[in-house]
Design an enzyme around this catalytic site. Structure first.
Site, PDB file in Angstrom:
ATOM      1  CG  HIS A  33      -2.017   0.949   1.211  1.00  0.00           C
ATOM      2  ND1 HIS A  33      -1.831   2.281   1.440  1.00  0.00           N
ATOM      3  CD2 HIS A  33      -3.336   0.784   0.980  1.00  0.00           C
ATOM      4  CE1 HIS A  33      -2.988   2.907   1.359  1.00  0.00           C
ATOM      5  NE2 HIS A  33      -3.919   2.019   1.081  1.00  0.00           N
ATOM      6  NE  ARG A  41      -9.256   5.603   7.902  1.00  0.00           N
ATOM      7  CZ  ARG A  41      -8.313   6.412   8.365  1.00  0.00           C
ATOM      8  NH1 ARG A  41      -8.064   6.449   9.636  1.00  0.00           N
ATOM      9  NH2 ARG A  41      -7.634   7.197   7.551  1.00  0.00           N
TER      10      ARG A  41
END
Length: 197
Positions: A33, A41
């Site tokens: 990511h 989240r």
């Protein structure tokens, strides 16, 4: 990213239990990511979505965020343990523990909601004067806040009847009426308490 997608979706080439694939996929997602904020989240949403997609859950009701946030140090230690030492065992055990603890909390919460719903139905029926009490009961347990239009919009009751019933439930101590921007909202006190724990 393609490797992650293939790993998660190709159960013939990668035949692992969905819980293990979720834990491995979560790590891999966090590792690739590209953003500093929002990883947690999005990664936690990934968990619930994956388990639902694989049929482990019928509904996305297993919210692991609470446990992960409360055990943040263990979470980050598990992630760094893989990166620094290739320690998959501790990570997998941590994620399985997360699922176990969250499943037990969710099970207890569901049972608490069912018990509250039964008790309130009993109170409504004993209180008398409610036609089709199961309709109003389902409406006030759909979400913590109910409005008159939730009962009229579905054709359950006329507006005056809906307002009268909701106000009566306030008098019984089941709901609490709150005015927000000139609109009346009715809070299911017991449902709100259970969901807030």
């Amino acid at each position: 990213m393609q490797n992650l997608i293939d790993f998660l979706n190709d159960d013939l080439q990668f035949p692992l239990d969905p819980l293990l694939k979720m834990a491995i996929g979560h790590f891999q997602f966090e590792a690739i990511h590209p953003f500093r904020d929002g990883n947690g989240r999005t990664g936690r949403i990934f968990n619930i979505h994956y388990l639902t997609q694989k049929g482990v859950l019928d509904y996305p009701i297993l919210f692991m965020s609470r446990y992960i946030v409360e055990s943040k140090e263990d979470y980050y230690a598990g992630l760094s343990g893989i990166t620094q030492r290739g320690n998959w065992k501790d990570w997998l055990l941590y994620m399985l523990k997360t699922v176990e603890v969250t499943a037990n909390l969710t099970y207890d919460k569901i049972n608490d909601i069912i018990a509250a719903k039964d008790a309130i139905l009993d109170a409504i029926e004993k209180g008398g004067g409610f036609s089709r009490p199961e309709l109003i009961l389902n409406a006030i347990f759909t979400q913590p806040f109910t409005r008159v239009k939730h009962l009229t919009g579905r054709g359950f009751y006329a507006e005056n009847t809906a307002r009268k019933y909701l106000d009566r439930l306030c008098d019984m101590g089941i709901l609490e009426k709150r005015m927000i921007s000139g609109n009346a909202y009715y809070l299911n006190l017991e449902l709100y308490r259970i969901l807030s724990e």
